[in-house]
Design an enzyme around this catalytic site. Structure first.
Site, mmCIF file in Angstrom:
data_model
loop_
_atom_site.group_PDB
_atom_site.id
_atom_site.type_symbol
_atom_site.label_atom_id
_atom_site.label_comp_id
_atom_site.label_asym_id
_atom_site.label_seq_id
_atom_site.Cartn_x
_atom_site.Cartn_y
_atom_site.Cartn_z
ATOM 1 N N GLU A 154 0.593 -1.233 -0.086
ATOM 2 C CA GLU A 154 0.162 -0.495 -0.056
ATOM 3 C C GLU A 154 0.930 1.250 0.353
ATOM 4 O O GLU A 154 0.770 1.985 0.551
ATOM 5 C CB GLU A 154 -0.873 0.306 1.300
ATOM 6 N N GLU A 310 -6.432 -7.968 -0.849
ATOM 7 C CA GLU A 310 -6.803 -7.638 0.774
ATOM 8 C C GLU A 310 -8.052 -7.302 0.480
ATOM 9 O O GLU A 310 -8.629 -6.123 0.055
ATOM 10 C CB GLU A 310 -6.059 -7.211 1.788
#
Ligand code: GAL
Ligand code: ZN
Length: 672
Positions: A154, A310
């Site tokens: 991320e 995710e």
């Protein structure tokens, strides 16, 4: 752009999670693998935050534990998305190079003790990360478990930009490369305003906290620079992987509609695009946000299958109130990802942690163990995904696109603008929602991308547009496309310089109008609207009203679709349409209430010749992927559907319809 390596590496749809075995005693691992097999897990991400356990001191890896984990997984036929493990630098690195710690806009150095504690411009960080990636790649590049590489995590999530001295120096170098001469920078940044003409590169700083609004062009360039710096970190590791592990695809996990990282600019460096998605289960429209993120992910990957890297099996830990997913919601949102082009459905994480900041984040294997609703749902989703194997690899074809340009987004949400209430992600959602309700598949497209494949292009607040982007849209309409443009589009050029002559200067001719003055509406203020055909607002039981904005439109060939019903603009055009070449360009000078907006969007779709569904119950989405039609209910009530004929449902293997009842959050995947 480097050469792309092939994905998928699995048969059928991938299923799995982040797996953090280093947080558990080794005696748990055989049980982990056995339970993964029970759930049908075939792909796990390993090592994302393992740096301190892999390299407790500079130099050699202490990776015996990881060897054993990977061997166990390989023996069980579970493939691994192996992290380079560089997402969170360890204490020894930060202690040796305290300058690695990032600095905020107001000059505070962020302390060690959480994660992602690094300045993307730090040479010490980059060197250590590349060194670790190299050790990982040379040790595991040929391991049979490794299906793909996962760089970082991320990017920009916690530290989207750093304002330290090293970042300042890197920013100066970036600016020199962009402008070559300081005079050109002064020109682009409007140096004459507020006495900001620089005479030497060394005088330039990042846009740190200043007495009042920092120079917007400086802020915009800093946003470009910051995305590029993160990309440079990613690229440095990718180059190492290409040397030691050629042929293995590489990804990093994006975050959907996340402003700091220009995914269109990054995507060429990813072999497969992946995304993390955490819609709030407490939000009745969670599925709208996730659908949008999924369509975006598919779009930045140029339509190829992607990975849901995710999601949460149930609750997260990082909102102020963390509501668990409702029964069926994990499944419905997972199927939504597959419907929208994902070839793998992963969660964070395998075992719910017992220690650390994320111990109240759900896991596929909850604290309660296997005698739990979450575990039963995890096992049954695994079975569902196996049945969806025929869908893997197939594509979603969208005929409508929402135009999105990160540069415009950066510039749009800078300060000292007509309103601070205009937020792009929300505005995109306003247009996405009625398209979703009508069962229209949507891509996100860059303004300079190839538009002719679409019939409808929606342009919400594309504040900054290049000459090429403006011309591209005009050509699209002239060649027969339908465009729906909103207020505050086409306002500035790439230097954030206003395009003069009335708004939106590059598209006045296309739209057949001119706006003289920018006029936002304050919070809570709405303006009445008149005019949409009754058919378009059949469901309306309240008067139509505009929100957020109220352009004063001078017509120059366009026909009004809506007029203001009250206030000083009563009778003036609020929304218009204009034929141009073989196409049509619609303009919205306000943001109509949702019912009226749905009517306008449907009008645009009909004009564009798109197939619309008027029959979808609220909360039910219809998406075609390859030959299969996904019908997914996100409603907590049973809903009735008319399938038109008897059809085979891939999820149950049963024939269903023509009339079908979908239980709350249930789904059908209809074979051709
Ligand atoms: C993501 C992150 C994961 C985990 C997850 C929790 O942002 O990539 O490592 O922290 O959030 O929801
Ligand atoms: Zn820095």
């Amino acid at each position: 752009m480097s050469e792309r390596r092939s994905w998928p590496a699995l048969d059928g749809i991938g299923y799995g999670c982040d797996y953090n075995p280093e947080q558990w005693p080794e005696s748990c691992w055989p049980e982990d693998v056995a339970l993964m097999a029970e759930a049908g897990v075939n792909l796990v991400t390993v090592g994302v935050f393992s740096w301190s356990r892999l390299q407790p001191a500079p130099g050699e890896l202490t990776a015996g534990w990881l060897d054993r984990v990977l061997d166990l997984l390989a023996d069980a036929g579970i493939r691994v998305d192996l992290a380079t493990a560089t997402a969170s630098p360890p204490p020894w690195l930060v202690a040796a190079h305290p300058e690695i710690l990032p600095v905020t806009e107001d000059g505070r150095r962020l302390a060690f003790g959480a994660r992602q504690s690094y300045c993307p411009s730090s040479a010490a960080f980059r060197a250590a990360a590349v060194d670790l990636a190299e050790r990982m790649a040379s040790r595991y590049g040929d391991h049979p478990a490794v299906a793909m590489w996962h760089i970082g995590n991320e990017y920009g999530c916690h530290v989207p930009a750093c304002y330290c001295e090293r970042s300042a120096a890197a920013f100066r170098r970036w600016l020199e490369a962009r402008y070559t001469e300081i005079g050109r920078l002064n020109e682009a940044w409007g140096g004459a305003v507020w006495s900001q003409d620089y005479t030497d590169w060394s005088q330039i700083e990042p846009p740190r906290e200043a007495p009042t609004f920092a120079n917007p062009a400086q802020q915009l360039d800093f946003a470009r620079f910051s995305s590029d710096e993160l990309l440079a970190c990613y690229r440095a590791e990718r180059a190492v992987l290409a040397r030691h592990s050629p042929g293995t695809p590489v990804t990093t996990n994006f975050m959907g509609l996340f402003r700091p990282v220009d995914q269109f600019r990054w995507s060429g460096e990813l072999d497969v695009v992946s995304v993390d998605s955490y819609p709030d289960p407490a939000d009745a429209e969670a599925h709208v946000a996730s659908a949008m993120a999924y369509d975006l992910t598919r779009s930045v990957g140029a339509g190829r299958p992607w990975i849901l890297m995710e999601q949460a099996p149930s609750a997260v830990n990082w909102r102020s109130v963390n509501v668990p997913k409702a029964p069926g919601q994990y499944r419905a949102l997972s199927l939504q990802a597959v419907a929208r082009g994902s070839d793998a459905v992963l969660s964070f994480q395998w075992r719910a942690a017992a220690t650390g900041a994320e111990k109240f984040h759900s896991g596929m294997l909850p604290h309660a163990g296997t005698d739990s609703r979450v575990w039963r749902d995890v096992v049954s989703l695994g079975a569902d995904l196996r049945r969806l194997a025929p869908v893997a690899g197939s594509l979603v074809h969208a005929q409508a696109a929402l135009l999105l340009d990160w540069e415009s987004w950066w510039a749009l949400e800078l300060d000292s603008h007509p309103t601070s209430r205009l937020r792009l992600a929300e505005l995109l959602g306003e247009f996405y929602r009625p398209l979703l309700q009508a069962g229209v598949s949507v891509d996100f497209a860059h303004p300079q991308s190839d538009l002719p494949g679409y019939r409808l292009v929606v342009i919400p607040a594309l504040y900054l547009v290049t000459d090429a982007g403006a011309a591209n849209v005009a050509r699209f309409v002239e060649d027969g496309g339908t465009a729906l443009v909103t207020f505050f589009s086409g306002i500035v050029d790439p230097a954030d310089r206003v395009r003069l002559g009335g708004y939106p200067a590059p598209w006045c001719e296309l739209l057949g109008l001119r706006v003289q003055e920018l006029a936002p509406l304050p919070e809570g203020v709405a303006v009445g609207l008149d005019g949409l055909d009754a058919a378009d607002t059949a469901a309306a039981d309240t008067a139509a009203a505009g929100r957020l904005w109220q352009d004063v439109i001078d017509l120059a060939g366009a026909q009004p679709l809506l007029t203001y019903a009250d206030g000083h603009l009563a009778g003036e055009a609020a929304a218009t349409t204009h034929s141009c070449g073989r196409g049509e360009a619609m303009y919205l000078g306000t943001l109509p209430d949702r019912v009226t907006l749905a009517g306008l969007v449907q009008r645009a779709c009909r004009r564009a010749g798109l197939e619309l569904r008027a029959d979808l119950p609220r909360g039910v989405e219809a998406v075609r992927r390859g030959d299969y039609l996904f019908l997914i209910s996100h409603s907590d009530r049973a809903v009735e559907l008319d399938l038109g004929a008897k059809r085979l449902d891939l999820l149950t293997g049963a024939m269903v319809g023509p009339a079908a009842v979908l239980a709350p959050r249930d789904a059908l995947v209809l074979a051709p």
